[in-house]
Design a protein around this motif. Structure first.
Motif, short mmCIF file in Angstrom:
data_model
loop_
_atom_site.label_atom_id
_atom_site.label_comp_id
_atom_site.label_asym_id
_atom_site.label_seq_id
_atom_site.Cartn_x
_atom_site.Cartn_y
_atom_site.Cartn_z
N ASN A 200 8.39 -9.38 5.48
CA ASN A 200 9.07 -10.55 6.04
C ASN A 200 8.24 -11.24 7.11
O ASN A 200 8.33 -12.47 7.26
CB ASN A 200 10.45 -10.14 6.57
CG ASN A 200 11.47 -10.03 5.46
OD1 ASN A 200 11.99 -11.04 4.98
ND2 ASN A 200 11.76 -8.81 5.01
N LEU A 201 7.45 -10.49 7.86
CA LEU A 201 6.50 -11.14 8.76
C LEU A 201 5.49 -11.98 7.97
O LEU A 201 5.15 -13.10 8.36
CB LEU A 201 5.76 -10.10 9.60
CG LEU A 201 6.48 -9.55 10.83
CD1 LEU A 201 5.68 -8.40 11.45
CD2 LEU A 201 6.70 -10.64 11.88
N SER A 202 5.02 -11.43 6.85
CA SER A 202 4.08 -12.17 5.99
C SER A 202 4.74 -13.42 5.42
O SER A 202 4.11 -14.49 5.36
CB SER A 202 3.59 -11.27 4.85
OG SER A 202 2.88 -10.17 5.36
N ARG A 203 6.00 -13.31 5.02
CA ARG A 203 6.72 -14.47 4.49
C ARG A 203 6.80 -15.58 5.53
O ARG A 203 6.51 -16.75 5.22
CB ARG A 203 8.13 -14.04 4.07
CG ARG A 203 9.07 -15.20 3.74
CD ARG A 203 10.47 -14.73 3.42
NE ARG A 203 11.08 -13.93 4.47
CZ ARG A 203 11.64 -14.43 5.57
NH1 ARG A 203 11.64 -15.75 5.78
NH2 ARG A 203 12.19 -13.63 6.47
N VAL A 204 7.19 -15.24 6.76
CA VAL A 204 7.31 -16.25 7.80
C VAL A 204 5.94 -16.86 8.11
O VAL A 204 5.83 -18.07 8.33
CB VAL A 204 7.96 -15.65 9.07
CG1 VAL A 204 7.93 -16.63 10.22
CG2 VAL A 204 9.40 -15.24 8.78
N SER A 227 9.76 -24.34 4.48
CA SER A 227 8.92 -24.43 5.67
C SER A 227 9.37 -25.44 6.72
O SER A 227 8.80 -25.49 7.80
CB SER A 227 7.47 -24.76 5.26
OG SER A 227 6.91 -23.68 4.55
N LYS A 228 10.37 -26.26 6.42
CA LYS A 228 10.77 -27.29 7.40
C LYS A 228 11.17 -26.69 8.74
O LYS A 228 10.88 -27.24 9.80
CB LYS A 228 11.89 -28.15 6.84
CG LYS A 228 11.40 -29.37 6.07
CD LYS A 228 12.53 -30.36 5.82
CE LYS A 228 11.96 -31.62 5.17
NZ LYS A 228 13.04 -32.60 4.91
N ASP A 229 11.86 -25.57 8.72
CA ASP A 229 12.31 -24.94 9.97
C ASP A 229 11.50 -23.67 10.27
O ASP A 229 11.98 -22.75 10.93
CB ASP A 229 13.80 -24.61 9.91
CG ASP A 229 14.13 -23.59 8.83
OD1 ASP A 229 13.28 -23.36 7.94
OD2 ASP A 229 15.23 -23.01 8.88
N ALA A 230 10.27 -23.62 9.77
CA ALA A 230 9.45 -22.42 9.94
C ALA A 230 9.12 -22.15 11.41
O ALA A 230 9.02 -20.99 11.82
CB ALA A 230 8.16 -22.54 9.13
N LEU A 231 8.94 -23.20 12.20
CA LEU A 231 8.56 -22.99 13.60
C LEU A 231 9.64 -22.25 14.40
O LEU A 231 9.34 -21.22 15.02
CB LEU A 231 8.20 -24.32 14.28
CG LEU A 231 7.77 -24.22 15.75
CD1 LEU A 231 6.56 -23.31 15.90
CD2 LEU A 231 7.49 -25.61 16.32
N PRO A 232 10.89 -22.70 14.42
CA PRO A 232 11.90 -21.94 15.17
C PRO A 232 12.13 -20.54 14.60
O PRO A 232 12.36 -19.59 15.36
CB PRO A 232 13.17 -22.79 15.08
CG PRO A 232 12.95 -23.71 13.93
CD PRO A 232 11.48 -23.96 13.88
N MET A 235 9.35 -18.35 15.84
CA MET A 235 9.58 -17.99 17.24
C MET A 235 10.62 -16.89 17.34
O MET A 235 10.48 -15.94 18.12
CB MET A 235 10.03 -19.23 18.03
CG MET A 235 8.93 -20.25 18.23
SD MET A 235 9.53 -21.72 19.11
CE MET A 235 8.00 -22.62 19.34
N GLN A 236 11.69 -17.01 16.53
CA GLN A 236 12.72 -15.97 16.55
C GLN A 236 12.14 -14.64 16.09
O GLN A 236 12.45 -13.59 16.66
CB GLN A 236 13.89 -16.35 15.64
CG GLN A 236 15.00 -15.28 15.66
CD GLN A 236 16.06 -15.48 14.60
OE1 GLN A 236 16.05 -16.48 13.88
NE2 GLN A 236 16.96 -14.53 14.47
N LYS A 237 11.30 -14.67 15.07
CA LYS A 237 10.74 -13.43 14.53
C LYS A 237 9.93 -12.68 15.59
O LYS A 237 9.85 -11.45 15.55
CB LYS A 237 9.85 -13.76 13.34
CG LYS A 237 9.78 -12.69 12.29
CD LYS A 237 11.11 -12.53 11.58
CE LYS A 237 11.06 -11.63 10.39
NZ LYS A 237 12.41 -11.35 9.84
N PRO A 243 15.58 -21.10 19.15
CA PRO A 243 15.13 -22.30 19.89
C PRO A 243 15.96 -23.55 19.60
O PRO A 243 16.04 -24.44 20.44
CB PRO A 243 13.69 -22.50 19.41
CG PRO A 243 13.27 -21.17 18.86
CD PRO A 243 14.50 -20.55 18.31
N THR A 244 16.57 -23.62 18.42
CA THR A 244 17.31 -24.85 18.06
C THR A 244 18.78 -24.79 18.43
O THR A 244 19.51 -25.76 18.20
CB THR A 244 17.17 -25.13 16.55
OG1 THR A 244 17.73 -24.03 15.82
CG2 THR A 244 15.72 -25.31 16.15
#
Length: 251
Positions: A200-204, A227-232, A235-237, A243-244
């Motif tokens: 799951n780390l690899s997926r993110v 990938s649209k919300d990949a950044l928040p 960060m959560q991971k 963050p949102t």
């Protein structure tokens, strides 16, 4: 799998479509704690509740969330008595305060133990928090319940199909394993949880890579995928934050 009252929050966390089931549990507990201290039930007027906030206060993160929650009177009353105790303590500490003597190169004079210094006591005071204590207490029970539920095949299936954990909660999960992981599930845990975390780390990471690649004009017409919300989510991971999230407010 027969549900019990204390297993419900853990099962609900693993049924949530979340990057970390424990993040979902922690967010719910934090919101409950905010309601408990500053919500419509006015528990902050109870002497035992006020005693706990006077003792522990609130950390900076939860002080901001307490402000955002919107109960101005409740927050002000809690801070009022906290200030009273703080001033009483500092009056006693600072009335005859002297800076410690600077220790010379060859001095044999014993200095005050670092843990007993005024600066250390103040640091401890500003880092303590009634909301953190309440949330941490309940999260500790949830980690214990996680390991208790591993004896159930249905729950193990939920774990296998979740999206892994954030690093912060994964570290705590491993920390609790020695004390709470049943011997019969040790092999399953070893074979399942580390690979679940890595995949799951690899997926993110891949979704974050594609988010970055989408800023290249050559990829503008290509689908976003997840990938649209990949950044928040990335960060959560890492830190177990949302963050949102909008500020949680008194309804």
């Amino acid at each position: 799998m027969k549900e019990k009252l204390y297993t419900l929050p853990v099962n609900e966390g693993f049924e949530a479509a979340d990057e970390c089931p424990f993040c979902a549990m922690e967010r719910r507990e934090e919101q409950r704690a905010l309601r408990y201290y500053a919500g419509p039930g006015a528990s902050y007027m109870e002497p035992d509740v006020r005693a706990s906030t006077d003792r522990a206060g609130f950390c900076g993160v939860h002080m901001k969330k307490l402000y955002d929650y919107g109960n101005t009177l409740g927050a002000a009353l809690m801070l009022q008595t906290y200030y009273a105790g703080l001033l009483e303590e500092l009056n006693a500490e600072l009335s005859d305060y002297e800076l410690p003597e600077k220790k010379g190169l060859f001095s044999r004079k014993k200095t005050q133990p670092k843990g007993d210094s005024l600066s250390m006591r103040l640091s401890k005071r500003i880092s303590s928090c009634a909301i953190c204590e309440k949330v941490d207490y309940n999260m500790e029970r949830y980690f214990e319940t996680f390991y208790y539920l591993l004896k159930e095949p249905e729950f193990r299936n939920k774990v296998e199909n979740c999206q892994g954990f954030c690093l912060r909660h994964f570290a705590r999960l491993l920390e609790c394993a020695d004390a709470h992981l049943p011997d019969k599930q040790r092999e399953w845990f070893q074979q399942t949880v580390p690979s679940l975390m890595l995949s799951n780390l690899s997926r993110v990471k891949e979704e974050l890579d594609w988010l970055i690649a989408k800023f290249d004009y050559r990829n503008a017409s290509k689908p976003w995928g997840n990938s649209k919300d990949a950044l928040p989510r990335a960060m959560q991971k890492l830190q177990g934050i949302y963050p949102t999230d909008a500020p949680y407010k008194n309804e």
